[in-house]
Enzyme design. Structure first.
Site, PDB file in Angstrom:
ATOM      1  CG  HIS A 204      -3.884  -1.680  -1.397  1.00 52.33           C
ATOM      2  ND1 HIS A 204      -5.103  -2.474  -2.053  1.00 52.33           N
ATOM      3  CD2 HIS A 204      -4.267  -0.921  -0.692  1.00 52.33           C
ATOM      4  CE1 HIS A 204      -5.952  -1.954  -1.508  1.00 52.33           C
ATOM      5  NE2 HIS A 204      -5.557  -1.241  -0.250  1.00 52.33           N
TER       6      HIS A 204
ATOM      7  CG  HIS B 145      -9.173   0.308  -0.462  1.00 53.46           C
ATOM      8  ND1 HIS B 145      -8.595  -0.030   0.766  1.00 53.46           N
ATOM      9  CD2 HIS B 145     -10.501   0.191  -0.156  1.00 53.46           C
ATOM     10  CE1 HIS B 145      -9.694  -0.121   1.590  1.00 53.46           C
ATOM     11  NE2 HIS B 145     -10.688  -0.114   1.177  1.00 53.46           N
TER      12      HIS B 145
ATOM     13  CG  MET C 156      -7.885   6.863   3.001  1.00 57.49           C
ATOM     14  SD  MET C 156      -6.822   6.935   4.379  1.00 57.49           S
ATOM     15  CE  MET C 156      -6.357   5.271   4.326  1.00 57.49           C
TER      16      MET C 156
ATOM     17  CB  SER D  38      -0.844   0.135   1.288  1.00 61.23           C
ATOM     18  OG  SER D  38      -1.169   1.244   1.527  1.00 61.23           O
TER      19      SER D  38
ATOM     20  CG  ASP E 184      -4.885   2.185   1.142  1.00 62.47           C
ATOM     21  OD1 ASP E 184      -4.077   1.562   1.665  1.00 62.47           O
ATOM     22  OD2 ASP E 184      -6.180   1.399   1.084  1.00 62.47           O
TER      23      ASP E 184
ATOM     24  CG  MET F  38     -11.294  -2.621   5.101  1.00 63.21           C
ATOM     25  SD  MET F  38      -9.968  -2.264   4.218  1.00 63.21           S
ATOM     26  CE  MET F  38      -9.432  -1.323   5.668  1.00 63.21           C
TER      27      MET F  38
ATOM     28  CG  MET G 211     -10.954   3.424   2.377  1.00 59.52           C
ATOM     29  SD  MET G 211      -9.486   3.128   3.411  1.00 59.52           S
ATOM     30  CE  MET G 211      -8.226   3.190   2.135  1.00 59.52           C
TER      31      MET G 211
HETATM   32  C1  DX5 Z   1      -6.491   1.669   6.441  1.00 63.13           C
HETATM   33  C2  DX5 Z   1      -5.567   1.453   5.384  1.00 63.13           C
HETATM   34  C3  DX5 Z   1      -4.218   0.513   5.749  1.00 63.13           C
HETATM   35  C4  DX5 Z   1      -3.132   0.248   4.894  1.00 63.13           C
HETATM   36  C5  DX5 Z   1      -2.171  -0.768   5.227  1.00 63.13           C
HETATM   37  O1  DX5 Z   1      -7.591   2.544   5.698  1.00 63.13           O
HETATM   38  O2  DX5 Z   1      -5.906   0.945   4.349  1.00 63.13           O
HETATM   39  O3  DX5 Z   1      -4.644  -0.355   6.185  1.00 63.13           O
HETATM   40  O4  DX5 Z   1      -3.731   0.269   3.444  1.00 63.13           O
HETATM   41  O5  DX5 Z   1      -1.312  -0.279   6.310  1.00 63.13           O
HETATM   42  P1  DX5 Z   1      -0.640  -1.121   7.128  1.00 63.13           P
HETATM   43  O6  DX5 Z   1      -0.296  -2.417   6.451  1.00 63.13           O
HETATM   44  O7  DX5 Z   1       0.562  -0.424   7.817  1.00 63.13           O
HETATM   45  O8  DX5 Z   1      -1.661  -1.635   8.370  1.00 63.13           O
HETATM   46 ZN    ZN Z   2      -6.446  -0.346   1.326  1.00 60.86          ZN
END
Ligand code: DX5
Ligand code: ZN
Length: 221
Positions: free
Chosen positions: A33, A66, A37, A8, A35, A137, A68
């Protein structure tokens, strides 16, 4: 079944993101990946289309976006256009999840649905025949570096059982708190796409990736 590590970029050093992407791609990573947000669906803001567009030019990896994001149907076209190969939305964030997933598939991109730790598999049971990926998740979405939530393991097992019983073909992805201590649990439970942020980007990237892949392959079914 393929087993892949999905680093990620939330945990990457954005001061040298291009360099770090080259390093992980040279370590034989296939999935990136991403993320996204929005500060509404989750209490954090990360990055969006411009970052994806700029790294798309430099990378052959599968861009696993992903979202969010509240009401993600507003942005599907943009996230396809900037280079996503797969787009995962949250069932908790959609007015009509099935319609949005169909729109992602119609755009020729893999469609994923994600459930937060507090959301049961029952909420997405009617989508399992449609999706290419289910993202469980394993932390509350919003921040990297959190601790794996053991209560989520049973959902991974349930989704793998449902896939076997109904010949569903979706990948099972996990995201949050995955590291050397927790990765074997989730692979044994049935996950085959493993997101890791801190466990990859903190320290030596290549060493981290090699060690996580050793643990994945040791437990691959
Ligand atoms: C949460 C993020 C985290 C990230 C991974 O919203 O999506 O889960 O991707 O982070 P680690 O692997 O550091 O938990
Ligand atoms: Zn994610």
């Amino acid at each position: 079944m393929k087993y892949e590590l999905c680093p990620s970029i939330l945990s990457a050093d954005f001061n040298c993101l291009g360099e770090q992407l080259k390093t992980i791609e040279n370590a034989n990573v296939k999935y990136l990946h991403i993320d996204v947000m929005d500060g509404m669906f989750v209490p954090n803001i990360s990055f969006g289309m411009p970052v994806i567009k700029s790294i798309r030019k430099e990378s052959e990896m599968i861009f696993d976006t992903h979202l969010m994001v509240q009401d993600p149907e507003r942005y599907i076209d943009e996230f396809v256009a900037c280079g996503s190969d797969s787009i995962t939305i949250h069932v908790e964030a959609c007015k009509d999840c099935k319609k949005t997933l169909q729109r992602i598939k119609a755009a020729g991109v893999c469609a994923g649905v994600s459930i937060k730790p507090g959301t049961s598999v029952d909420e997405i049971r009617d989508l399992l025949g449609l999706v290419d990926l289910v993202l469980v998740m394993t932390v509350e979405p919003g921040f990297g570096g959190q601790k794996y939530m053991d209560s989520c393991t049973a959902k991974i097992e349930e989704l793998r059982r449902l896939a076997n019983e109904n010949s569903y073909t979706y990948d099972i992805q996990v995201d949050g708190g995955i590291n050397e201590e927790t990765i074997e649990t989730v692979v044994k439970a049935g996950a085959n796409l493993i997101v890791a942020g801190s466990a990859v980007f903190k320290g030596d990237l290549t060493e981290n990736i090699d060690s996580l892949y050793r643990l994945i392959n040791k437990n691959a079914q």
